[in-house]
Design a protein around this motif. Sequence first.
Motif, PDB file in Angstrom:
ATOM      1  N   ASP A  69      48.469   6.247  -6.281  1.00 23.26           N
ATOM      2  CA  ASP A  69      47.878   6.591  -7.564  1.00 23.26           C
ATOM      3  C   ASP A  69      47.601   8.085  -7.671  1.00 23.26           C
ATOM      4  O   ASP A  69      47.189   8.720  -6.690  1.00 23.26           O
ATOM      5  N   ASP A  70      47.829   8.613  -8.849  1.00 23.62           N
ATOM      6  CA  ASP A  70      47.409   9.956  -9.304  1.00 23.62           C
ATOM      7  C   ASP A  70      48.440  11.059  -9.086  1.00 23.62           C
ATOM      8  O   ASP A  70      48.444  12.032  -9.817  1.00 23.62           O
ATOM      9  N   HIS A 135      50.547   7.092 -15.495  1.00 26.83           N
ATOM     10  CA  HIS A 135      49.145   6.760 -15.161  1.00 26.83           C
ATOM     11  C   HIS A 135      48.228   7.448 -16.179  1.00 26.83           C
ATOM     12  O   HIS A 135      47.167   7.917 -15.821  1.00 26.83           O
ATOM     13  N   HIS A 139      43.837  10.504 -17.206  1.00 29.87           N
ATOM     14  CA  HIS A 139      43.066   9.547 -16.398  1.00 29.87           C
ATOM     15  C   HIS A 139      41.856   9.037 -17.173  1.00 29.87           C
ATOM     16  O   HIS A 139      40.759   8.857 -16.637  1.00 29.87           O
TER      17      HIS A 139
HETATM   18 ZN   LIG Z   1      44.074   6.962 -10.692  1.00 34.63          ZN
END
Ligand SMILES: [Zn+2]
Length: 239
Positions: A69-70, A135, A139
Amino acid sequence: MNTVPILMYHNVERAPKGVGLRGLYVTPGRFRRQMQLLKWLGYRGISQAEAVPYLRGEASGKVVVITFDDGYRDNLEHALPVLCDCGFRATCHVVSDAIGAYNRWDAEQLGARKAVMSAAELRQWVAAGMEVGAHSRSHARLPELDEDALYAEVQGSRAALEDLLGRAVTSFCYPYGAAGERERALVRELGFASAVSVRRARARPGDDLWNLPRVAVGGHHGPQVFPLQILTAHEDRHQ
Ligand SMILES: [Zn+2]
Protein backbone atom coordinates in the motif's frame (compact mmCIF):
# COMPACT_ATOMS: atom_id res chain seq x y z
CA MET A 1 -11.78 -25.15 0.14
CA ASN A 2 -8.88 -23.48 -1.56
CA THR A 3 -7.99 -19.95 -0.57
CA VAL A 4 -6.28 -17.08 -2.35
CA PRO A 5 -4.57 -15.15 0.45
CA ILE A 6 -3.94 -11.49 -0.43
CA LEU A 7 -0.99 -10.24 1.59
CA MET A 8 -0.88 -6.59 2.65
CA TYR A 9 2.48 -4.92 3.20
CA HIS A 10 3.39 -1.26 3.61
CA ASN A 11 7.13 -0.67 4.21
CA VAL A 12 9.91 -3.17 3.58
CA GLU A 13 12.52 -1.45 5.68
CA ARG A 14 13.86 -1.49 9.23
CA ALA A 15 11.53 0.73 11.32
CA PRO A 16 13.27 3.95 12.40
CA LYS A 17 13.52 4.44 16.18
CA GLY A 18 10.49 6.04 17.80
CA VAL A 19 8.25 5.78 14.74
CA GLY A 20 4.51 5.07 15.24
CA LEU A 21 2.79 1.92 13.96
CA ARG A 22 5.96 -0.15 13.73
CA GLY A 23 3.85 -3.06 12.53
CA LEU A 24 3.72 -1.36 9.12
CA TYR A 25 7.42 -2.18 8.67
CA VAL A 26 8.75 -5.60 7.69
CA THR A 27 12.54 -5.79 7.51
CA PRO A 28 14.11 -6.75 4.16
CA GLY A 29 15.52 -9.94 5.72
CA ARG A 30 12.14 -10.97 7.08
CA PHE A 31 10.48 -10.22 3.72
CA ARG A 32 13.04 -12.39 1.92
CA ARG A 33 12.45 -15.31 4.31
CA GLN A 34 8.68 -14.98 3.86
CA MET A 35 8.91 -15.07 0.07
CA GLN A 36 11.37 -17.99 0.19
CA LEU A 37 9.00 -19.88 2.49
CA LEU A 38 6.12 -19.37 0.06
CA LYS A 39 8.26 -20.63 -2.79
CA TRP A 40 9.40 -23.63 -0.76
CA LEU A 41 5.76 -24.45 0.06
CA GLY A 42 4.99 -24.48 -3.67
CA TYR A 43 3.15 -21.16 -3.85
CA ARG A 44 3.48 -18.66 -6.67
CA GLY A 45 3.32 -14.97 -5.77
CA ILE A 46 1.04 -13.10 -8.17
CA SER A 47 -0.34 -9.59 -8.67
CA GLN A 48 -3.89 -8.52 -7.84
CA ALA A 49 -4.78 -8.37 -11.56
CA GLU A 50 -3.53 -11.92 -12.04
CA ALA A 51 -5.64 -13.08 -9.08
CA VAL A 52 -8.99 -12.28 -10.67
CA PRO A 53 -9.43 -15.61 -12.56
CA TYR A 54 -8.57 -17.50 -9.35
CA LEU A 55 -11.14 -15.47 -7.40
CA ARG A 56 -13.74 -16.08 -10.08
CA GLY A 57 -13.11 -19.81 -9.87
CA GLU A 58 -11.83 -19.90 -13.46
CA ALA A 59 -8.30 -20.89 -12.49
CA SER A 60 -6.88 -22.95 -9.66
CA GLY A 61 -3.47 -23.40 -8.14
CA LYS A 62 -1.37 -22.53 -5.12
CA VAL A 63 -1.15 -18.77 -5.38
CA VAL A 64 -0.64 -15.94 -2.93
CA VAL A 65 -1.35 -12.35 -3.97
CA ILE A 66 1.24 -9.80 -2.85
CA THR A 67 0.16 -6.18 -2.35
CA PHE A 68 1.95 -3.09 -1.05
CA ASP A 69 0.00 0.00 0.00
CA ASP A 70 0.88 3.65 -0.71
CA GLY A 71 3.82 3.29 -3.16
CA TYR A 72 6.89 3.56 -0.93
CA ARG A 73 10.35 3.70 -2.45
CA ASP A 74 11.53 0.95 -0.10
CA ASN A 75 9.28 -1.45 -2.02
CA LEU A 76 11.41 -0.84 -5.11
CA GLU A 77 14.71 -0.93 -3.20
CA HIS A 78 14.09 -3.91 -0.93
CA ALA A 79 11.09 -5.92 -2.10
CA LEU A 80 11.58 -5.87 -5.88
CA PRO A 81 14.94 -7.74 -5.91
CA VAL A 82 13.43 -10.48 -3.73
CA LEU A 83 10.30 -10.75 -5.87
CA CYS A 84 12.45 -11.03 -9.01
CA ASP A 85 14.69 -13.70 -7.41
CA CYS A 86 11.60 -15.76 -6.54
CA GLY A 87 9.93 -15.24 -9.92
CA PHE A 88 6.97 -13.62 -8.15
CA ARG A 89 4.82 -10.66 -9.13
CA ALA A 90 3.14 -8.11 -6.90
CA THR A 91 0.95 -5.01 -6.91
CA CYS A 92 1.86 -1.64 -5.47
CA HIS A 93 -1.14 0.63 -4.77
CA VAL A 94 -0.03 4.19 -5.35
CA VAL A 95 -1.43 7.46 -3.96
CA SER A 96 -1.18 9.45 -7.18
CA ASP A 97 -0.80 12.96 -5.73
CA ALA A 98 2.10 11.70 -3.58
CA ILE A 99 4.27 10.44 -6.46
CA GLY A 100 7.82 11.65 -5.90
CA ALA A 101 6.76 13.06 -2.51
CA TYR A 102 5.91 11.42 0.82
CA ASN A 103 3.06 10.16 3.04
CA ARG A 104 1.43 13.55 3.71
CA TRP A 105 -1.71 11.86 5.09
CA ASP A 106 -0.06 10.24 8.12
CA ALA A 107 3.52 11.55 8.36
CA GLU A 108 2.66 13.70 11.36
CA GLN A 109 0.76 10.98 13.17
CA LEU A 110 3.52 8.41 12.60
CA GLY A 111 6.41 10.79 13.16
CA ALA A 112 7.97 9.60 9.90
CA ARG A 113 8.17 11.01 6.39
CA LYS A 114 8.36 8.04 4.07
CA ALA A 115 9.43 8.56 0.45
CA VAL A 116 6.94 7.56 -2.25
CA MET A 117 8.32 6.38 -5.60
CA SER A 118 8.87 8.97 -8.32
CA ALA A 119 7.45 8.60 -11.83
CA ALA A 120 10.74 7.10 -13.04
CA GLU A 121 10.80 4.64 -10.13
CA LEU A 122 7.22 3.56 -10.80
CA ARG A 123 8.20 2.89 -14.40
CA GLN A 124 11.07 0.72 -13.12
CA TRP A 125 8.61 -1.20 -10.94
CA VAL A 126 6.36 -1.84 -13.94
CA ALA A 127 9.27 -2.64 -16.29
CA ALA A 128 10.25 -5.43 -13.86
CA GLY A 129 6.85 -7.05 -14.44
CA MET A 130 5.06 -5.67 -11.41
CA GLU A 131 1.61 -4.06 -11.28
CA VAL A 132 0.59 -0.58 -10.18
CA GLY A 133 -2.89 -0.17 -8.69
CA ALA A 134 -4.80 2.98 -7.74
CA HIS A 135 -5.12 4.05 -4.09
CA SER A 136 -6.90 7.44 -4.56
CA ARG A 137 -5.29 10.81 -5.23
CA SER A 138 -4.72 12.00 -1.67
CA HIS A 139 -5.39 8.97 0.59
CA ALA A 140 -8.79 10.44 1.53
CA ARG A 141 -11.40 8.60 3.57
CA LEU A 142 -13.72 7.98 0.63
CA PRO A 143 -17.03 7.55 2.54
CA GLU A 144 -16.65 11.11 3.90
CA LEU A 145 -16.55 12.71 0.42
CA ASP A 146 -19.37 14.12 -1.71
CA GLU A 147 -20.04 12.56 -5.12
CA ASP A 148 -17.76 14.88 -7.10
CA ALA A 149 -14.85 14.57 -4.71
CA LEU A 150 -15.23 10.79 -4.60
CA TYR A 151 -15.16 10.57 -8.39
CA ALA A 152 -12.10 12.82 -8.54
CA GLU A 153 -10.23 10.66 -6.02
CA VAL A 154 -11.02 7.34 -7.71
CA GLN A 155 -11.04 8.18 -11.40
CA GLY A 156 -8.44 10.94 -11.05
CA SER A 157 -5.92 8.59 -9.46
CA ARG A 158 -6.38 6.04 -12.19
CA ALA A 159 -6.11 8.62 -15.00
CA ALA A 160 -2.89 10.03 -13.51
CA LEU A 161 -1.31 6.58 -13.21
CA GLU A 162 -2.42 5.50 -16.69
CA ASP A 163 -0.97 8.70 -18.19
CA LEU A 164 2.28 8.12 -16.36
CA LEU A 165 2.68 4.44 -17.17
CA GLY A 166 0.94 4.18 -20.54
CA ARG A 167 -1.03 1.14 -19.49
CA ALA A 168 -4.43 0.27 -18.03
CA VAL A 169 -4.82 0.37 -14.25
CA THR A 170 -7.41 -2.24 -13.24
CA SER A 171 -6.85 -2.79 -9.51
CA PHE A 172 -7.96 -0.53 -6.67
CA CYS A 173 -7.22 -0.32 -2.95
CA TYR A 174 -9.50 1.69 -0.58
CA PRO A 175 -7.52 4.10 1.62
CA TYR A 176 -7.79 2.90 5.26
CA GLY A 177 -9.92 0.09 3.86
CA ALA A 178 -12.81 2.54 4.19
CA ALA A 179 -15.60 1.81 1.71
CA GLY A 180 -19.37 1.43 1.82
CA GLU A 181 -21.91 0.43 -0.83
CA ARG A 182 -21.49 3.72 -2.73
CA GLU A 183 -17.70 3.52 -2.97
CA ARG A 184 -17.69 -0.14 -4.01
CA ALA A 185 -20.37 0.50 -6.65
CA LEU A 186 -18.41 3.40 -8.15
CA VAL A 187 -15.15 1.46 -8.31
CA ARG A 188 -16.99 -1.36 -10.04
CA GLU A 189 -18.84 0.95 -12.48
CA LEU A 190 -15.59 2.66 -13.43
CA GLY A 191 -14.31 -0.68 -14.64
CA PHE A 192 -11.81 -1.72 -11.99
CA ALA A 193 -11.58 -5.52 -12.05
CA SER A 194 -11.05 -5.80 -8.28
CA ALA A 195 -10.58 -3.78 -5.09
CA VAL A 196 -9.03 -4.70 -1.75
CA SER A 197 -10.04 -3.65 1.76
CA VAL A 198 -8.39 -4.22 5.14
CA ARG A 199 -11.06 -6.70 6.28
CA ARG A 200 -9.16 -9.63 7.74
CA ALA A 201 -9.45 -13.06 6.08
CA ARG A 202 -7.97 -15.18 3.34
CA ALA A 203 -9.86 -14.41 0.11
CA ARG A 204 -11.51 -17.33 -1.65
CA PRO A 205 -13.24 -18.02 -4.95
CA GLY A 206 -16.70 -16.46 -5.02
CA ASP A 207 -15.79 -13.49 -2.80
CA ASP A 208 -17.01 -10.03 -3.83
CA LEU A 209 -14.24 -8.83 -6.16
CA TRP A 210 -14.73 -5.21 -5.05
CA ASN A 211 -14.55 -5.94 -1.33
CA LEU A 212 -11.69 -8.40 -1.04
CA PRO A 213 -10.26 -9.19 2.41
CA ARG A 214 -6.52 -9.27 3.05
CA VAL A 215 -3.94 -10.74 5.37
CA ALA A 216 -1.92 -7.99 7.08
CA VAL A 217 1.72 -9.01 7.41
CA GLY A 218 3.01 -7.15 10.44
CA GLY A 219 6.60 -6.50 11.42
CA HIS A 220 5.51 -6.78 15.07
CA HIS A 221 4.47 -10.43 14.62
CA GLY A 222 6.79 -13.25 15.59
CA PRO A 223 8.17 -15.20 12.60
CA GLN A 224 5.85 -18.13 13.37
CA VAL A 225 2.73 -16.06 12.60
CA PHE A 226 3.26 -15.75 8.83
CA PRO A 227 2.90 -19.46 7.98
CA LEU A 228 -0.15 -19.68 10.25
CA GLN A 229 -1.73 -16.76 8.39
CA ILE A 230 -1.29 -18.50 5.04
CA LEU A 231 -1.86 -22.14 5.89
CA THR A 232 -4.46 -22.11 8.67
CA ALA A 233 -7.73 -20.36 9.58
CA HIS A 234 -5.75 -17.94 11.79
CA GLU A 235 -7.07 -14.95 9.81
CA ASP A 236 -10.47 -16.32 8.86
CA ARG A 237 -11.85 -16.47 12.40
CA HIS A 238 -11.99 -12.70 12.53
CA GLN A 239 -14.60 -12.40 9.79
ZN1 LIG B 1 -2.78 3.43 2.22
